[in-house]
Write a protein that holds these residues in place. Structure first.
Motif, mmCIF file in Angstrom:
data_model
loop_
_atom_site.group_PDB
_atom_site.id
_atom_site.type_symbol
_atom_site.label_atom_id
_atom_site.label_comp_id
_atom_site.label_asym_id
_atom_site.label_seq_id
_atom_site.Cartn_x
_atom_site.Cartn_y
_atom_site.Cartn_z
ATOM 1 N N ALA A 30 5.887 3.266 7.772
ATOM 2 C CA ALA A 30 4.850 2.757 6.873
ATOM 3 C C ALA A 30 3.456 3.097 7.399
ATOM 4 C CB ALA A 30 5.006 1.258 6.692
ATOM 5 N N CYS A 31 3.262 2.949 8.702
ATOM 6 C CA CYS A 31 1.957 3.280 9.280
ATOM 7 C C CYS A 31 1.654 4.766 9.130
ATOM 8 C CB CYS A 31 1.930 2.893 10.761
ATOM 9 S SG CYS A 31 1.751 1.125 11.056
ATOM 10 N N GLN A 32 2.652 5.602 9.363
ATOM 11 C CA GLN A 32 2.443 7.044 9.223
ATOM 12 C C GLN A 32 2.147 7.409 7.773
ATOM 13 O OE1 GLN A 32 6.167 8.297 10.997
ATOM 14 N NE2 GLN A 32 5.253 8.571 13.026
ATOM 15 N N VAL A 47 -7.215 5.092 10.850
ATOM 16 C CA VAL A 47 -6.641 4.114 11.774
ATOM 17 C C VAL A 47 -6.032 2.979 10.961
ATOM 18 C CG1 VAL A 47 -7.068 2.556 13.727
ATOM 19 C CG2 VAL A 47 -8.416 4.661 13.506
ATOM 20 N N VAL A 48 -4.850 2.556 11.389
ATOM 21 C CA VAL A 48 -4.174 1.419 10.748
ATOM 22 C C VAL A 48 -3.854 0.395 11.829
ATOM 23 C CG1 VAL A 48 -2.140 0.636 9.476
ATOM 24 C CG2 VAL A 48 -3.118 2.907 9.009
ATOM 25 N N THR A 87 -3.029 9.773 17.408
ATOM 26 C CA THR A 87 -2.321 9.930 18.692
ATOM 27 C C THR A 87 -0.932 9.307 18.673
ATOM 28 O OG1 THR A 87 -3.161 7.876 19.703
ATOM 29 C CG2 THR A 87 -4.557 9.837 19.871
ATOM 30 N N GLY A 88 -0.606 8.485 17.684
ATOM 31 C CA GLY A 88 0.711 7.875 17.629
ATOM 32 C C GLY A 88 0.673 6.441 17.145
ATOM 33 N N CYS A 89 1.816 5.767 17.278
ATOM 34 C CA CYS A 89 1.957 4.365 16.878
ATOM 35 C C CYS A 89 2.187 3.512 18.123
ATOM 36 C CB CYS A 89 3.124 4.184 15.921
ATOM 37 S SG CYS A 89 2.921 4.968 14.314
ATOM 38 N N PHE A 144 0.828 -1.208 0.000
ATOM 39 C CA PHE A 144 0.000 0.000 0.000
ATOM 40 C C PHE A 144 0.862 1.258 0.000
ATOM 41 C CE2 PHE A 144 -2.858 2.915 2.671
ATOM 42 C CZ PHE A 144 -3.557 3.384 1.570
ATOM 43 N N VAL A 145 1.882 1.289 0.852
ATOM 44 C CA VAL A 145 2.700 2.507 0.989
ATOM 45 C C VAL A 145 3.905 2.507 0.061
ATOM 46 C CG1 VAL A 145 1.942 2.834 3.360
ATOM 47 C CG2 VAL A 145 4.063 1.570 2.920
ATOM 48 N N LYS A 146 4.126 1.386 -0.637
ATOM 49 C CA LYS A 146 5.218 1.265 -1.609
ATOM 50 C C LYS A 146 6.584 1.489 -0.977
ATOM 51 C CE LYS A 146 2.297 2.582 -5.547
ATOM 52 N NZ LYS A 146 1.028 2.517 -4.780
#
Length: 285
Positions: A167-169, A178-179, A200-202, A153-155
Motif C-alpha cells: 500500500a505504501c509503495q 513520503v508516506v 529509499t524503502g519502507c 487512497f490506494v484502493k
C-alpha cells in the motif's frame, strides 16, 4: 520570519487539531501560522457534546490573502493540513497550496487526510473524503494517513505487513514523495506500529501500546506535526520518523501516568526535544 501554515480544526479546551499541532512545532523552534477550519469548545468524544462552528471556505482564503498582502507567503516553508469542515474548504485548500508554492517553490505540502471515524464521534461533511483521495493526497509532497485512510487512497485492503508495504509503495506511485502511516492496527494487538516509506524503502517502528480507559484524541495530529517539524529541520525522513514516534510516545506515556485522556503536551513538552525512548525503525522493504 519563516513559518508553517497549519490548517486544521481547533478546540478551546484540550488538544486536538491545531491545539495538538501548533505547540509542538513551536517547541521545535518554528513559527506557526494557524488557520482553524472549525472551532469547537472541546473534542467530539465528550458524552456531553460540544459547541462551536465551522469556518466558511472563503474565510480560509481571506486569511491567506492577508498573509500575502504583507508579503509573508514567500516565507512559508510548509502547509500542514488536517481536519476539514467542508468540501468547500478542501477546494480552498488546493488554492492555498498552489499560492504558497507559487510564492516559495521550495515549500512542501503535508496532508494529514482525516477521513472521520463514526465510532469516535468524528464525522466528516459530505464530499470531504472523496476530495482528499482524488485531489489533495495526490498533490501532497507528504501524506500522513492511518491504516484506513491509506487503504482508501490506494484502493486495496491492509491486513498484514506485506499489504502495508504494498500500500505504501502504491501510494508513492500516486504522487506523494513520503508516506507516514501513523497507525497500522492490523499488525499487532500488543504493540503500536507505524510505517514510513520514501524512495529509499519502507521502514517499520513499534512501541508499547498503552491501555487507556478512554483513548486520547489528537495523537495523529501530534505525530503529523512532529514529522513535519523534523522534515523542516532538514532531517532525513527516517530520522524525522523515529523522532515523531519517540516524542509522541513520550507525551502519551506522561498522559497515561497522569491518569488523563487529554494529551498532556505542555506538561510533557521536554519529550518533544529529548524523548526518553529511542525506538529504532527497521527497514522491511
Amino acid at each position: 520570519m519563516k513559518g508553517i501554515i497549519s490548517i486544521q480544526s481547533h478546540v478551546v479546551f484540550g488538544h486536538a487539531g491545531n491545539s495538538s499541532a501548533v505547540f509542538p512545532l513551536q517547541r521545535m523552534g518554528f513559527e506557526v501560522w494557524p488557520i482553524h477550519t472549525v472551532q469547537f469548545s472541546n473534542h467530539t468524544q465528550y458524552s456531553q457534546g460540544w459547541t462551536g462552528q465551522s469556518l466558511k471556505a472563503h474565510q480560509v482564503t481571506d486569511l491567506i490573502d492577508g498573509i500575502d498582502a504583507i508579503g509573508q507567503l514567500d516565507n512559508c516553508q510548509a502547509v500542514l493540513s488536517g481536519y476539514l469542515g467542508s468540501a468547500d474548504q478542501a477546494v480552498s485548500l488546493i488554492e492555498v497550496v498552489e499560492r504558497v508554492k507559487q510564492s516559495n517553490p521550495r515549500a512542501i505540502y503535508v496532508c494529514d487526510p482525516v477521513m472521520g471515524d463514526p465510532e469516535k464521534g468524528c464525522i466528516l461533511a459530505e464530499g470531504v473524503s472523496d476530495y482528499l483521495v482524488d485531489e489533495l493526497m495526490p498533490k501532497a509532497d507528504v501524506i500522513v494517513p492511518n491504516q484506513f485512510e491509506l487503504s482508501r487512497f490506494v484502493k486495496q485492503p491492509i491486513n498484514n505487513l506485506n499489504d502495508a508495504v504494498s500500500a505504501c509503495q502504491k501510494a508513492l506511485s500516486l504522487g506523494p514523495k513520503v508516506v507516514l502511516v501513523k497507525h497500522l492496527h492490523s499488525l499487532s494487538d500488543q504493540q503500536f506500529s507505524m510505517m514510513m516509506a520514501d524512495a529509499t524503502g519502507c521502514y517499520l517502528v513499534t512501541r508499547p501500546k498503552l491501555e487507556f480507559a478512554k483513548s486520547p484524541v489528537g495523537v495523529g495530529d501530534l505525530i503529523s506535526a512532529l514529522f513535519t517539524g523534523g522534515l523542516m529541520k532538514g532531517w532525513p525522513p527516517i530520522m524525522a520518523f523515529e523522532h515523531a514516534n519517540n516524542a509522541s510516545y513520550g507525551v502519551l506515556e506522561a498522559t497515561y501516568q497522569c491518569g488523563e485522556w487529554e494529551l498532556q503536551t505542555v506538561f510533557a513538552q521536554h519529550q518533544i526535544d529529548l524523548p526518553n525512548s529511542s525506538f529504532a525503525a527497521s527497514k522491511v522493504a
